[in-house]
Each structure stands twice: as structure tokens, then as C-alpha cells.
Design a protein around this motif. Sequence first.
Motif, PDB file in Angstrom:
ATOM      1  N   THR A  55       0.649  -1.383   0.116  1.00 12.08           N
ATOM      2  CA  THR A  55       0.179   0.139  -0.092  1.00 12.08           C
ATOM      3  C   THR A  55       0.721   1.613  -0.185  1.00 12.08           C
ATOM      4  O   THR A  55       0.225   2.232  -0.906  1.00 12.08           O
ATOM      5  N   ILE A  58       2.788   1.184  -3.344  1.00 12.95           N
ATOM      6  CA  ILE A  58       1.258   2.267  -4.949  1.00 12.95           C
ATOM      7  C   ILE A  58       0.919   3.823  -4.328  1.00 12.95           C
ATOM      8  O   ILE A  58       0.862   4.493  -4.834  1.00 12.95           O
ATOM      9  N   VAL A  61       3.916   6.058  -5.237  1.00 10.69           N
ATOM     10  CA  VAL A  61       3.511   5.848  -6.915  1.00 10.69           C
ATOM     11  C   VAL A  61       2.521   6.574  -7.641  1.00 10.69           C
ATOM     12  O   VAL A  61       2.936   8.178  -8.683  1.00 10.69           O
ATOM     13  N   LEU A  62       1.159   6.680  -6.689  1.00  5.83           N
ATOM     14  CA  LEU A  62       0.341   7.709  -7.474  1.00  5.83           C
ATOM     15  C   LEU A  62       0.788   8.881  -7.150  1.00  5.83           C
ATOM     16  O   LEU A  62      -0.332   9.594  -7.575  1.00  5.83           O
ATOM     17  N   THR A  66       7.983   8.161  -6.677  1.00  9.55           N
ATOM     18  CA  THR A  66       8.639   6.798  -7.691  1.00  9.55           C
ATOM     19  C   THR A  66       9.928   6.047  -6.282  1.00  9.55           C
ATOM     20  O   THR A  66      10.329   4.863  -6.513  1.00  9.55           O
ATOM     21  N   TRP A 126       7.246  -0.641 -16.740  1.00 11.81           N
ATOM     22  CA  TRP A 126       5.300  -1.467 -16.250  1.00 11.81           C
ATOM     23  C   TRP A 126       5.391  -3.010 -17.490  1.00 11.81           C
ATOM     24  O   TRP A 126       4.322  -3.564 -16.650  1.00 11.81           O
ATOM     25  N   THR A 133       4.440  -9.457 -11.311  1.00 13.36           N
ATOM     26  CA  THR A 133       3.159  -9.946 -11.043  1.00 13.36           C
ATOM     27  C   THR A 133       3.173 -11.229 -11.466  1.00 13.36           C
ATOM     28  O   THR A 133       2.560 -12.077 -10.279  1.00 13.36           O
ATOM     29  N   PRO A 261       3.517  -5.059  -8.963  1.00 19.25           N
ATOM     30  CA  PRO A 261       2.173  -3.805  -9.694  1.00 19.25           C
ATOM     31  C   PRO A 261       2.379  -2.259  -9.410  1.00 19.25           C
ATOM     32  O   PRO A 261       1.867  -1.884  -9.790  1.00 19.25           O
ATOM     33  N   ALA A 262       3.500  -1.768  -8.135  1.00 16.29           N
ATOM     34  CA  ALA A 262       4.202  -0.746  -8.325  1.00 16.29           C
ATOM     35  C   ALA A 262       4.508  -0.311  -9.575  1.00 16.29           C
ATOM     36  O   ALA A 262       4.081   1.201 -10.105  1.00 16.29           O
ATOM     37  N   LEU A 264       3.482  -1.423 -12.445  1.00 18.24           N
ATOM     38  CA  LEU A 264       1.921  -1.840 -13.081  1.00 18.24           C
ATOM     39  C   LEU A 264       1.531  -0.339 -12.955  1.00 18.24           C
ATOM     40  O   LEU A 264       1.160   0.553 -13.576  1.00 18.24           O
ATOM     41  N   PHE A 265       1.137   0.426 -12.087  1.00 17.41           N
ATOM     42  CA  PHE A 265       0.834   1.294 -11.615  1.00 17.41           C
ATOM     43  C   PHE A 265       1.537   2.914 -11.800  1.00 17.41           C
ATOM     44  O   PHE A 265       0.777   3.482 -12.469  1.00 17.41           O
ATOM     45  N   GLY A 267       3.037   3.477 -14.869  1.00 16.75           N
ATOM     46  CA  GLY A 267       2.200   3.681 -16.217  1.00 16.75           C
ATOM     47  C   GLY A 267       3.803   3.390 -17.017  1.00 16.75           C
ATOM     48  O   GLY A 267       4.751   2.653 -16.451  1.00 16.75           O
TER      49      GLY A 267
END
Length: 360
Positions: A55, A58, A61-62, A66, A126, A133, A261-262, A264-265, A267
Motif C-alpha cells: 500500500t 502504490i 507511485v500514485l 517513485t 510496466w 506480478t 504492481p508498483a 504497473l501503477f 504506467g
Amino acid sequence: MALDLLGFAVGLVVLVGGAEALIRGATRLALSLGLPPLVVGLTIVAFGTSAPELTVSIGAVLKGQTGLALGNVVGSNIFNVLGVLGLAALVTPLAVERQLIRQEVPVMIGAAVLVLLLSQDGTLGWIDGALLTTLMIGYTTFLVRQARGGGGSAVAPVSSESSPEPSGGATSSGRLRATLWLVAGLAGLALGADTMVQAAVSIARHVGLDEVVIGLTVVAVGTSLPEVASTVVAAARGQRDLAVGNVVGSCLFNLLGVLGPAALFAGRAGLEVPPAVQHFDLWVMLAALAACLPIFFTGREIARWEGALFLLYYAAYTAYLLLRAQAHDALPAYSSVMIGFFVPMTVVTLVVAVSRRAAD
């Protein structure tokens, strides 16, 4: 600054509490649905103890941080091996299951090598995230099938302290309570992660440290508190194989199930891998993970002196990070001491330990 520290502490408490609630609720729900405790331990508990890292990474990253996301994963793995295992081994020598030596540790080291190779271009894109993943999903599926097939597993069953009796949660009211714990845990993780990320970035700016260093140290230790608690408590209660299995499983999940997943998020931009992390911190992580194999092999246990050595290494690594962050004049001399003393000492120690084991 004081408000940032308070916010970080509050976020950390909420994050750890959310992880505990998530593990409790998910475990009870899975057991009430008839899943064997071993399968629960392989999947839900492994995810739950690494949920803070997931969590926070991610969330970072959002928010465009990063470096904090990458530092969190790398720093958590270094701390898990050197700090958590070292501390637990001081409590009591840790037994190591043969399955860990044959399967989980080599897979963990292989995952670290893969991450290192993928980072050589300075970015985890990604596509890299999708690969990591997918590997996590595939390996988890393999472990579940292995457990159901009676082939054994490196991860011990859920302990009695962390899971309820299956019969206690089989009723509809028990499942409702488990679902409420699950929802509360997810909410706590989201809120705690958001608070921690904001506070960590603000603190980094105040003290002049970049977000990568904050991720490698303060955030990494904070998100690893579930592993600290479960591993040290398991060691103190004599569940020594469970203590080691928790750390190995968490490191593997961090590499594949958190970093993937990080990325992937992140982009198309991906996760930027700073040169310092690419050329030093990732190698330190790989060395720490690789050190598990010969130490486990020498006696299928982590002795107290080995735990003390791990803690010494972590203290030395943390000191190096602080000197590097400040571009301190003592950094070149300190680096020479680390390379000229700690590395040869480790090699000699491992050679002697392996020789004694072979003689026995």
C-alpha cells in the motif's frame, strides 16, 4: 517538522493496525470457508504481512514519489534479513526447514537477481512490472497446489495465536465478523499508507534527505513492523521455523508482489532506478538474501553470533546511507573500511562454518 513526525507516527500505527486486522479477518474468513491452515499461511498471511509495503509503494507511485516506492521495497528486504532475522536469532537460534534451503531461498535469490537485471536500464517499466506480478501469481499457485498435493511447503501453518479455530468461524455471524475485520484492515492500510507517504516526503524535504533514502530506512523499517512482531514473537515462543519462513516469504512477496504492481501503477514512465540504488543498494539486497543460503546450509540454523553479525551489517549499511545522503567527507574512507574489512570477514566466517559442517 513536529507535525510531520506526529503524522508519520500516527500513519505507522494505523498502517500496522490495518495489517493486523486484515490478517485476522482474512484468515478467519478463509478458515470458515474450509481452506486448510497451510494454504492460508501460504497466501493470506504472506500477503497480509507485506500489505504495508504494497500500500505504501502504490500510494507513493500514485503521488509521483517513485523513489520512495522503490526504496521501500529494497530497504524492507535488507531490513527483513539483516535486522529482523538478526534480532530474532539473538532471542533464540533459528531453525531452518530443509524445504526453505531447497526451494524458497533459491527462488528468493533468483527473484532478486531478476529485479537487478531488469533495473540495469535505469527503469522498472510496466512490462517489467507485469512480468514480476505474473511470476508472483504463478509461484503462489504452485505453492497452493504443492500444499494440497501433500508435497510440503516452506511456509509453516498459521499459528494458533494468529488464527482461530475453524469451527469458531464457520457460522454466518463468524463470517460477518471476519468480513468486518477485513474491511477495517483494508481501510486502515489505505489511510495509514497515505498519511505515512505524505509525512515521509515532508520530513525528507525538511532534513535534506531524498525520498529514496527515507524509503530505504524509516519507511522500510516502519512497513516491516508486522514481520518484526511476528518473527520475534514466533522465535520467543519456540516456533523457530515459522520465524524464518515468515521473513523469506515476505522478501519474496516484496520482490514480485509489491514491486511488480508498483511498476504497473507507474504506467509507461515506470519506476526510475537511481544510479546509487542500481549500483549499490540493489547489490546489498542481493548480498543479504544470498547470505541466507550458506548460513542456512552450515547447520540449518541461524546461530546467535550470526544474528549479531547481521545486526552489525545493518547498522553499518544504515550509517553508509546517512553519510551518502549528506555527501560526507568521511564516505570514501568508510566505504573502504566496509569493503576491506566486512567482506573478507564474512567470507572467512562462511568458509570456516562450512568446513566445520563438512567435518561433522
